[in-house]
Design an enzyme around this catalytic site. Structure first.
Site, PDB file in Angstrom:
ATOM      1  N   THR A   3      35.339  22.958  45.547  1.00  0.00           N
ATOM      2  CA  THR A   3      34.422  23.662  46.436  1.00  0.00           C
ATOM      3  C   THR A   3      34.545  25.151  46.142  1.00  0.00           C
ATOM      4  O   THR A   3      35.649  25.697  46.166  1.00  0.00           O
ATOM      5  CB  THR A   3      34.778  23.372  47.904  1.00  0.00           C
ATOM      6  N   LYS A 135      46.094  18.071  48.333  1.00  0.00           N
ATOM      7  CA  LYS A 135      45.629  18.694  47.092  1.00  0.00           C
ATOM      8  C   LYS A 135      45.794  20.206  47.138  1.00  0.00           C
ATOM      9  O   LYS A 135      46.220  20.836  46.159  1.00  0.00           O
ATOM     10  CB  LYS A 135      44.168  18.329  46.842  1.00  0.00           C
ATOM     11  N   ASN A 139      48.442  22.550  44.517  1.00  0.00           N
ATOM     12  CA  ASN A 139      48.054  23.717  43.729  1.00  0.00           C
ATOM     13  C   ASN A 139      48.678  25.001  44.263  1.00  0.00           C
ATOM     14  O   ASN A 139      48.976  25.917  43.492  1.00  0.00           O
ATOM     15  CB  ASN A 139      46.536  23.825  43.680  1.00  0.00           C
ATOM     16  N   HIS A 173      71.008  27.055  35.317  1.00  0.00           N
ATOM     17  CA  HIS A 173      71.545  26.556  36.587  1.00  0.00           C
ATOM     18  C   HIS A 173      70.915  25.184  36.850  1.00  0.00           C
ATOM     19  O   HIS A 173      69.707  25.008  36.688  1.00  0.00           O
ATOM     20  CB  HIS A 173      71.187  27.521  37.716  1.00  0.00           C
ATOM     21  N   GLY A 186      44.573  31.199  36.300  1.00  0.00           N
ATOM     22  CA  GLY A 186      43.143  30.905  36.234  1.00  0.00           C
ATOM     23  C   GLY A 186      42.847  29.452  36.483  1.00  0.00           C
ATOM     24  O   GLY A 186      43.691  28.688  36.956  1.00  0.00           O
ATOM     25  N   CYS A 189      41.249  25.445  40.041  1.00  0.00           N
ATOM     26  CA  CYS A 189      42.076  24.869  41.116  1.00  0.00           C
ATOM     27  C   CYS A 189      43.126  25.841  41.632  1.00  0.00           C
ATOM     28  O   CYS A 189      43.063  26.294  42.771  1.00  0.00           O
ATOM     29  CB  CYS A 189      42.764  23.588  40.623  1.00  0.00           C
ATOM     30  N   PHE A 254      41.615  29.830  30.259  1.00  0.00           N
ATOM     31  CA  PHE A 254      42.506  30.034  31.398  1.00  0.00           C
ATOM     32  C   PHE A 254      43.894  29.429  31.185  1.00  0.00           C
ATOM     33  O   PHE A 254      44.817  29.736  31.944  1.00  0.00           O
ATOM     34  CB  PHE A 254      41.869  29.538  32.700  1.00  0.00           C
ATOM     35  N   ARG A 262      36.858  29.072  33.079  1.00  0.00           N
ATOM     36  CA  ARG A 262      36.657  29.270  34.520  1.00  0.00           C
ATOM     37  C   ARG A 262      37.831  29.993  35.156  1.00  0.00           C
ATOM     38  O   ARG A 262      38.972  29.623  34.963  1.00  0.00           O
ATOM     39  CB  ARG A 262      36.436  27.926  35.210  1.00  0.00           C
TER      40      ARG A 262
END
Length: 345
Positions: A3, A135, A139, A173, A186, A189, A254, A262
């Site tokens: 979206t 979701k 991200n 570590h 980029g 998402c 990206f 994008r």
């Protein structure tokens, strides 16, 4: 597809634009019939699936929907966010686990029956809001961790420390796994989804918002490094005009080894370089022509051509062809390495 944002005149709006979901809802509403299942896959802010159900109900008052008739509704509605990696979409559609959130239990059940036709991974059931948030959380987790690495890179630059050596040492570590810094974040998402969380709960999403700001600022920092190299050339050669200086940007995708531009921080940097008055050369082995925003101000060239002609080279994406030619890059006089390509530690 995700979206998108609502675009304002300043270009800094972070509110979700649900008009595409609304348009899709109105497009399918006329053909709905009792027993049908509608699944929203687009990465969306929390509540988008419920809003979609409301639009469908408004368009089809002759049918019943879960928000008013629960388990007895004519139409089943669920959210199942996609989880695929560009370049591996078909394989991951089959192999990956899927989170399925129905507006009711029967909605979830119907969605699971659909996805199990092709999905070999596990279909994990929850409610629609949790599925939407899952979701966004996945991200945002990546974004926050990348921001930590990007912030380390700017700190280490000020302190004259090799950030890639530092991260390699820290990662020894057993409970530390720091990601690699880059030119920014980029894609459709990771650079977008965290803002949906921030917009939905701004007073509490402080860390997520800060991470977004850090990652959005990294391209500006890289651009400043390029400007410093240009200034150094002018200091060393006062008679050289800006228009005669050639800058090569290596990579505008990206992420490495794809052709997707994008929300690419590298492309944004290249566009800013084109405004500095110098000649811009783009080396992007995964595309055949430049996007419109660069077509008039830059030329798409081979790596060898760029290395022969460029006065300043900026490595913005760690593509395999660049890795394979590291030896040609390592001794350049004016080079900005935003991705650790030249790190020998």
């Amino acid at each position: 597809m995700p979206t998108p944002f609502i675009h304002d005149t300043e270009g800094d709006s972070h509110k979700a634009d649900l008009s595409y979901i609304e348009a899709a809802s109105k497009a399918i509403a006329p053909v709905l019939k009792s027993g049908d299942l509608v699944v929203l896959e687009s990465t969306s802010p929390v509540g988008a699936t419920e809003q979609m159900a409301a639009w469908l109900a408004e368009a089809r008052p002759d049918l019943t929907f879960p928000q008013t008739h629960g388990e007895s509704s004519d139409i089943r509605i669920a959210h199942c966010p996609e989880r695929v990696l560009p370049g591996h979409v078909i394989r991951e559609l089959v192999e990956n686990d899927r989170v399925i959130g129905g507006l009711t239990s029967k909605c979830s059940q119907r969605a699971v029956e659909l996805y199990k036709i092709i999905v070999e991974g596990e279909c994990v059931v929850t409610n629609a809001r949790t599925a939407e948030m899952a979701k966004l959380t996945e991200n945002s987790f990546r974004d926050v961790n990348i921001a930590f690495a990007n912030e380390l890179s700017t700190i280490c630059h000020e302190l004259n420390i090799n950030v890639w050596e530092l991260i390699a040492l820290a990662n020894r570590h057993p409970r530390v796994s720091i990601l690699q810094p880059g030119a920014g974040v980029g894609g459709h998402c990771i650079a977008v989804d965290p803002w949906f969380i921030v917009d939905s709960c701004p007073e509490h999403a402080r860390l997520i918002k800060t991470a977004r700001i850090v990652n959005d600022d990294k391209p500006k920092w890289v651009l400043e490094q390029i400007k410093q190299q240009l200034d150094q050339i002018h200091q060393n050669k006062p008679n050289v005009s800006r228009a005669s200086i050639k800058v090569a940007c290596l990579g505008i995708a990206f992420k490495p080894d794809i052709d997707d531009l994008r929300e690419s921080p590298a492309m944004g940097i290249a566009e800013q370089v084109s405004a500095l008055g110098c000649q811009l050369m783009i080396v992007e082995p995964n595309i055949h022509q430049l996007p419109k925003t660069l077509a008039q101000s830059a030329s798409l060239v081979s790596l060898d051509e760029a290395l022969v002609q460029a006065d300043v080279v900026a490595v913005l994406v760690k593509h395999k062809p660049f890795i394979e030619n590291t030896a040609k890059l390592i001794n350049l006089a004016h080079i900005i390495d935003a991705v650790g390509l030249l790190n020998t530690k």
